[in-house]
Design an enzyme around this catalytic site. Structure first.
Site, short mmCIF file in Angstrom:
data_model
loop_
_atom_site.label_atom_id
_atom_site.label_comp_id
_atom_site.label_asym_id
_atom_site.label_seq_id
_atom_site.Cartn_x
_atom_site.Cartn_y
_atom_site.Cartn_z
N ARG A 238 0.93 -1.20 -0.20
CA ARG A 238 0.01 -0.11 -0.04
C ARG A 238 1.04 1.14 0.01
O ARG A 238 1.87 0.98 0.55
CB ARG A 238 -0.85 0.06 1.20
CG ARG A 238 -1.89 -0.82 1.17
CD ARG A 238 -3.05 -0.55 0.11
NE ARG A 238 -4.23 -1.50 0.30
CZ ARG A 238 -4.32 -2.62 -0.42
NH1 ARG A 238 -3.52 -3.03 -1.30
NH2 ARG A 238 -5.58 -3.44 -0.36
N GLU A 267 -4.49 7.75 -5.33
CA GLU A 267 -4.63 6.54 -6.62
C GLU A 267 -5.97 7.28 -7.18
O GLU A 267 -6.81 7.24 -6.49
CB GLU A 267 -4.67 5.27 -6.22
CG GLU A 267 -3.26 4.96 -5.57
CD GLU A 267 -3.10 3.47 -5.23
OE1 GLU A 267 -4.12 2.47 -5.52
OE2 GLU A 267 -2.18 3.05 -4.65
N HIS A 286 -1.49 0.28 -9.60
CA HIS A 286 -2.05 -0.63 -8.76
C HIS A 286 -2.70 -1.88 -9.55
O HIS A 286 -3.92 -2.30 -9.08
CB HIS A 286 -3.30 0.03 -7.90
CG HIS A 286 -3.41 -0.52 -6.29
ND1 HIS A 286 -3.52 0.03 -5.25
CD2 HIS A 286 -3.39 -1.98 -5.99
CE1 HIS A 286 -3.57 -0.95 -4.25
NE2 HIS A 286 -3.58 -2.21 -4.80
C1 GLV Z 1 -4.91 -5.25 -3.96
O1 GLV Z 1 -4.28 -4.33 -3.59
C2 GLV Z 1 -5.28 -6.30 -2.77
O2 GLV Z 1 -5.20 -5.88 -1.58
O3 GLV Z 1 -5.82 -7.02 -2.93
#
Ligand code: GLV
Length: 320
Positions: A238, A267, A286
């Site tokens: 993250r 984001e 992401h």
């Molecule tokens: C993606 O970031 C997830 O947590 O699956």
């Protein structure tokens, strides 16, 4: 697994994934609907007994969701959910851990290979039709993962898988976690208290931990200063596990060789962010967890958890 009762309504809330289509191929007979935006979710969440959601979740939605009994997260990370509040309201929460483990671990390896083999720079040159000459200075040349040291921060399913892949590339893997049990592919386990002492040994630091109060800002000024200048930071966790302004400052002064970031503070990454401009930073949107297998894995998990909910047993990947 017993069939879910037909009066349960399932809401699928995701901007892109085709979860309901996949769900309908499983031949279930009960109500379901799909929303693509927060507006739609706000309007319709009141009809849902079960909500399948990740980035569209807002904690305020519980006030509009009197029927909600189960949230099946689409993401492995569940930092967006206020767990105490869900517990108080009697709403269960299951994570999607495992659904993207292969994709994220492979993405982390892809980022490490790209940085080492200069693929990001090659693509930049390609857009200018530039055939880059060979590099005389060995310290500026492409390199090898083999023989390098990788520190994996967070040895959950993704971190463990990444460790096995890196081990197969001939890297030495150090893993950081709270409990010292051995993990295949990991040469040495260190505790969070040993972070600053371990960072100088790492050629790559990969973040695969959840965002928690303990990991927020973990890679801040002190950690960045402990890296050697040839080291790369890989973030598939993250954005807030890294102190982003401190990272930008460290990149500016050449305190590390580069970074690959799949997640950032805000984001989408704002156009004004300096992170876009560093040639030694590789940004992916992401997307580390994205895979063509995503829908089927989430629907498998959802169906299993509906069965468990009805049987009154613990959920798979139960968080609340
Ligand atoms: C993606 O970031 C997830 O947590 O699956």
């Amino acid at each position: 697994m017993s069939d879910p009762s037909p009066d349960l309504t399932i809401a699928f809330a995701h901007k892109a994934y085709q979860l309901r289509d996949e769900f309908l191929t499983r031949g279930r007979k009960f109500e379901s609907f799909e929303v693509r935006t927060l507006d739609e979710l706000e309007r319709r969440v009141g009809d849902a007994d079960i909500l399948v959601v990740s980035g569209l979740w807002r904690n305020e939605l519980v006030n509009r969701a009197p029927r909600l009994r189960l949230i099946q997260s689409i993401s492995a990370g569940t930092d967006q959910f206020a767990k105490a509040m869900l517990r108080e309201r009697g709403i269960k929460l299951a994570s999607a851990q495992g659904g993207n483990e292969i994709a994220v671990a492979e993405h982390a390896i892809a980022l490490m290979l790209a940085l080492t083999r200069h693929l990001h720079l090659a693509r930049d040159h390609q857009s200018g039709r530039h055939w880059r000459p060979m590099i005389g200075d060995p310290s500026r040349r492409e390199d090898e993962l083999h023989g390098k040291t990788l520190l994996v921060i967070g040895l959950g399913r993704i971190g463990q898988r990444l460790a096995r892949l890196a081990d197969a590339f001939g890297m030495t893997v150090i893993g950081m976690k709270r409990t010292p049990q051995p993990v295949p592919g990991v040469a040495r386990i260190v505790s969070p208290a040993q972070l600053l002492d371990t960072l100088p040994q790492a050629d790559f630091v990969a973040l695969t931990c959840p965002l928690t109060p303990e990991t927020e800002g973990l890679i801040g000024e002190a950690a960045l200063a402990a890296l050697h200048p040839g080291a790369y930071l890989i973030n598939v966790a993250r954005g807030r596990v890294v102190d982003e302004p401190a990272l930008i400052e460290a990149l500016r002064r050449g305190a590390l060789a580069g970074a690959a970031l799949d997640c950032v503070y805000d984001e989408p990454l704002p156009a004004s962010s300096e992170l876009w401009r560093f040639p030694n930073v590789l940004v992916t949107p992401h997307s580390a967890g994205e895979t063509r297998r995503y829908e089927s894995r989430i629907v498998d998990l959802l169906l299993e958890n509906i069965g468990r909910l009805q049987a009154g047993s613990a959920l798979r990947n139960e968080i609340v």
